[in-house]
Design a protein around this motif. Structure first.
Motif, PDB file in Angstrom:
ATOM      1  N   SER A 188      25.790   9.273 -41.251  1.00  0.00           N
ATOM      2  CA  SER A 188      24.383   9.475 -40.586  1.00  0.00           C
ATOM      3  C   SER A 188      23.900   8.510 -39.600  1.00  0.00           C
ATOM      4  CB  SER A 188      23.625   9.118 -42.149  1.00  0.00           C
ATOM      5  OG  SER A 188      23.606   9.904 -43.184  1.00  0.00           O
ATOM      6  N   PHE A 189      24.695   7.447 -39.477  1.00  0.00           N
ATOM      7  CA  PHE A 189      24.607   6.619 -38.296  1.00  0.00           C
ATOM      8  C   PHE A 189      24.934   7.559 -36.959  1.00  0.00           C
ATOM      9  CE2 PHE A 189      25.709   3.798 -34.867  1.00  0.00           C
ATOM     10  CZ  PHE A 189      24.622   2.934 -34.985  1.00  0.00           C
ATOM     11  N   ASN A 190      26.165   7.877 -37.022  1.00  0.00           N
ATOM     12  CA  ASN A 190      26.657   8.732 -35.737  1.00  0.00           C
ATOM     13  C   ASN A 190      25.931   9.895 -35.710  1.00  0.00           C
ATOM     14  OD1 ASN A 190      28.351   6.948 -35.035  1.00  0.00           O
ATOM     15  ND2 ASN A 190      30.123   8.055 -35.897  1.00  0.00           N
ATOM     16  N   GLN A 191      25.652  10.689 -36.578  1.00  0.00           N
ATOM     17  CA  GLN A 191      24.822  12.010 -36.216  1.00  0.00           C
ATOM     18  C   GLN A 191      23.370  11.536 -36.102  1.00  0.00           C
ATOM     19  OE1 GLN A 191      25.955  15.704 -38.816  1.00  0.00           O
ATOM     20  NE2 GLN A 191      26.467  13.989 -40.296  1.00  0.00           N
ATOM     21  N   GLY A 192      22.885  10.573 -36.543  1.00  0.00           N
ATOM     22  CA  GLY A 192      21.596  10.158 -36.059  1.00  0.00           C
ATOM     23  C   GLY A 192      21.506   9.650 -34.642  1.00  0.00           C
ATOM     24  N   MET A 193      22.353   8.978 -33.970  1.00  0.00           N
ATOM     25  CA  MET A 193      22.499   8.549 -32.777  1.00  0.00           C
ATOM     26  C   MET A 193      22.425   9.901 -31.978  1.00  0.00           C
ATOM     27  SD  MET A 193      22.526   5.241 -32.088  1.00  0.00           S
ATOM     28  CE  MET A 193      23.527   5.062 -30.766  1.00  0.00           C
ATOM     29  N   MET A 194      23.290  10.883 -32.249  1.00  0.00           N
ATOM     30  CA  MET A 194      23.238  12.273 -31.501  1.00  0.00           C
ATOM     31  C   MET A 194      22.033  12.821 -31.615  1.00  0.00           C
ATOM     32  SD  MET A 194      27.212  13.063 -31.902  1.00  0.00           S
ATOM     33  CE  MET A 194      27.698  12.659 -33.452  1.00  0.00           C
ATOM     34  N   GLU A 195      21.595  13.044 -32.917  1.00  0.00           N
ATOM     35  CA  GLU A 195      20.339  13.641 -33.151  1.00  0.00           C
ATOM     36  C   GLU A 195      19.095  13.152 -32.565  1.00  0.00           C
ATOM     37  OE1 GLU A 195      20.928  16.521 -34.654  1.00  0.00           O
ATOM     38  OE2 GLU A 195      19.346  17.233 -35.948  1.00  0.00           O
ATOM     39  N   LEU A 196      18.975  11.793 -32.335  1.00  0.00           N
ATOM     40  CA  LEU A 196      17.993  11.329 -31.516  1.00  0.00           C
ATOM     41  C   LEU A 196      18.008  11.539 -30.192  1.00  0.00           C
ATOM     42  CD1 LEU A 196      15.624   9.198 -31.989  1.00  0.00           C
ATOM     43  CD2 LEU A 196      17.288   7.234 -31.250  1.00  0.00           C
ATOM     44  N   GLY A 197      19.335  11.294 -29.708  1.00  0.00           N
ATOM     45  CA  GLY A 197      19.555  11.866 -28.253  1.00  0.00           C
ATOM     46  C   GLY A 197      19.288  13.434 -27.962  1.00  0.00           C
ATOM     47  N   ALA A 198      19.537  14.323 -28.973  1.00  0.00           N
ATOM     48  CA  ALA A 198      18.903  15.539 -28.724  1.00  0.00           C
ATOM     49  C   ALA A 198      17.554  15.881 -28.666  1.00  0.00           C
ATOM     50  CB  ALA A 198      19.787  16.637 -29.677  1.00  0.00           C
ATOM     51  N   LEU A 199      16.758  15.300 -29.702  1.00  0.00           N
ATOM     52  CA  LEU A 199      15.492  15.576 -30.047  1.00  0.00           C
ATOM     53  C   LEU A 199      14.499  14.730 -29.532  1.00  0.00           C
ATOM     54  CD1 LEU A 199      15.903  16.379 -33.904  1.00  0.00           C
ATOM     55  CD2 LEU A 199      15.937  18.005 -31.946  1.00  0.00           C
ATOM     56  N   ILE A 200      14.677  13.437 -29.434  1.00  0.00           N
ATOM     57  CA  ILE A 200      13.801  12.477 -29.004  1.00  0.00           C
ATOM     58  C   ILE A 200      14.232  11.682 -27.647  1.00  0.00           C
ATOM     59  CG2 ILE A 200      12.465  10.164 -29.413  1.00  0.00           C
ATOM     60  CD1 ILE A 200      11.698  12.331 -31.479  1.00  0.00           C
ATOM     61  N   CYS A 201      15.354  11.256 -27.532  1.00  0.00           N
ATOM     62  CA  CYS A 201      15.794  10.143 -26.452  1.00  0.00           C
ATOM     63  C   CYS A 201      16.226  11.219 -25.598  1.00  0.00           C
ATOM     64  CB  CYS A 201      16.655   9.115 -26.789  1.00  0.00           C
ATOM     65  SG  CYS A 201      16.763   8.035 -25.721  1.00  0.00           S
TER      66      CYS A 201
END
Length: 358
Positions: A188-201
Motif C-alpha cells: 500500500s505504501f508503494n502503490q500509494g506513492m504512485m497513486e498520489l503522484g498520478a492523482l494529486i501530486c
DNA sequence: AAGCCGGGGCG
DNA sequence: CGCCCAGGCTT
C-alpha cells in the motif's frame, strides 16, 4: 553525517506512512491488475505501465491476460502473436523481453515468479523499479519501487532538487524510499506513492489542497512545489525522411516487409520504406529491384505522414505502386491480401496508412 | 553517463 | 506544435 540522514532528519516518517496509506485505501482506483495479487499479473501490468498511462494500458492488460492467463500460456505462445497483442502499445522490446523472461521462469522456476530479489532482478526487462514493484505489491516485501511518480512526490515532500533525468538521482531517491517505506504494508505504501503522484501530486498544478501528506511536504510549506522536480529536457529528435510504398499486384494483394530482429520496432511489419536520403526519389524502383529482387512501378503520391518517436521523427512520403509479382523470394517480404493485413503486428504509423487503404 | 526504444494526451 | 510521461537495455 550521510546525505540521506540529513534529508530525512526531522521527518515524521510514521505519520507520513499512516497518512499516505490511509488515503490510498480510501482513494485507490479500481484497476484490473488490482483484482488480486497474482505475481504474474502484477508483472505484466508493471511492464505495460512503463512509460505508459493507466487508461492506455487497461484494455491491453485485459486482452493480454485473457489470452495468456498464466506464465505457461505466454511462454509457449508465438512471438508474432504476442507482438500482435502488444500492437499499438509501443516499446515492443517490453513484450519480447517479457516473454523471454517468462520462458525462463517456466524453465527454471517451475512457472512460479521468483520472490528472491536477485533472481527476479536478473530476469530480462526487470530493472530496479519493476523488481521493487513486484516484490512489494505481489510479495509484500519492503523494497523501494521508484518510478517517475515517486521521484516527483519525494522531490517535493523532501524538497530535493536533483535532476531526476539523471541516474544518480534515481539511486538517491531509492535510498530515501527504502528508508521511508512502511514495513507493515509495503504494498500500500508503494502503490500509494504512485497513486498520489498520478492523482494529486501531478507534474503541473498539483492539487496540494487535497493532499493527504500536505503537512509533511517541505515544498508545499515553502510554496515551491511548482518548481519541483527538476528535470532536464531531452534534446530534439532527428528527422529522417522515408518514401513508403503501398505496393499492390494484379490481384490487389499488398507487399509487406518484416523489420530486423534488432533495433527500432524489431520484428514488426510495415509497408516497404525507402530511406530517401541514401537512395533519392529518382532511383527508388531501381533500388527496390536490387534490394528485394522484384520490379515495381511507382504511381501517384498519396500524401505525407509525420510520426514522432522519443528521439526520432519519421517524415513519410506515401506512394502507391504496382508490381507484376505474385510471389517473392526475399525472406523479409510477403505478399498478402488486404484481410490478412490484420494478422500481422504493425506499428501505429503503418496502421494509419492501412486505415487509409479501406 | 548517454543514447536507444513508442505512443498518446495535453494546452 | 512542443511538452509531458507508471523504465530498461546497450554501449
Amino acid at each position: 553525517m550521510r546525505m540521506t540522514d540529513k534529508v530525512l532528519q526531522n521527518f515524521n516518517t510514521s505519520a507520513f506512512q499512516n497518512a499516505l496509506i490511509e488515503w490510498y485505501h480510501a482513494n485507490k482506483r479500481d484497476l484490473p491488475w488490482r483484482a488480486d495479487q497474482d505475481p504474474y499479473k502484477v508483472w505484466v501490468s508493471e511492464i505495460m505501465l512503463q512509460q505508459t498511462k493507466v487508461d492506455t494500458v487497461i484494455p491491453y492488460f485485459k486482452q493480454f491476460i485473457s489470452k495468456y492467463p498464466t506464465p505457461r500460456d505466454l511462454a509457449y505462445a508465438d512471438q508474432q502473436e504476442v507482438l500482435k497483442t502488444w500492437e499499438g502499445l509501443g516499446y515492443y522490446s517490453r513484450a519480447r523481453n517479457l516473454q523471454h523472461a517468462i520462458q525462463e521462469v517456466v524453465a527454471s522456476y517451475d512457472g512460479k515468479v521468483p520472490d528472491d530479489p536477485n533472481e527476479l532482478g536478473s530476469l530480462k526487462g526487470i530493472g530496479p523499479y519493476t523488481k521493487g514493484a513486484i516484490l512489494s505489491i505481489a510479495y509484500n516485501q519492503p523494497q523501494p519501487a521508484v518510478d517517475g511518480n515517486v521521484m516527483r512526490v519525494l522531490s517535493r515532500v523532501l524538497k530535493v532538487d536533483d535532476d531526476i533525468a539523471k541516474t544518480s538521482a534515481r539511486k538517491k531517491f531509492e535510498t530515501y524510499a527504502a528508508s521511508l517505506i512502511s514495513h507493515d504494508d509495503p504494498s500500500s505504501f508503494n502503490q500509494g506513492m504512485m497513486e498520489l503522484g498520478a492523482l494529486i501530486c501531478t507534474p503541473k498544478e498539483p492539487m496540494c489542497m487535497f493532499c493527504p501528506v500536505q503537512d509533511y511536504c517541505r515544498a508545499f510549506q515553502e510554496g515551491v512545489q511548482q518548481a519541483l522536480p527538476v528535470k532536464s529536457k531531452q534534446k530534439k529528435q532527428k528527422v529522417v525522411p522515408y518514401t513508403v510504398l503501398l505496393i499492390q499486384n494484379d490481384k490487389g494483394h499488398y507487399v509487406i516487409e518484416k523489420r530486423p530482429a534488432d533495433g527500432l520496432l524489431a520484428n514488426m511489419w510495415q509497408f516497404p520504406m525507402v530511406p530517401t536520403v541514401e537512395i533519392g526519389n529518382d532511383h527508388i524502383e531501381q533500388w527496390f529491384h536490387m534490394e528485394y529482387g522484384i520490379d515495381i512501378t511507382k504511381k501517384v503520391k498519396k500524401g505525407n505522414l509525420k510520426h514522432v518517436f522519443t528521439h526520432l521523427v519519421w517524415q513519410l512520403e506515401i506512394y502507391e505502386a504496382t508490381t507484376a509479382s505474385t510471389k517473392v523470394t526475399d525472406e523479409r517480404l510477403k505478399i498478402i491480401s488486404r484481410d490478412e493485413l490484420d494478422e500481422y503486428p504493425f506499428p501505429v504509423s503503418h496502421q494509419k496508412m492501412m486505415k487509409y487503404l479501406r
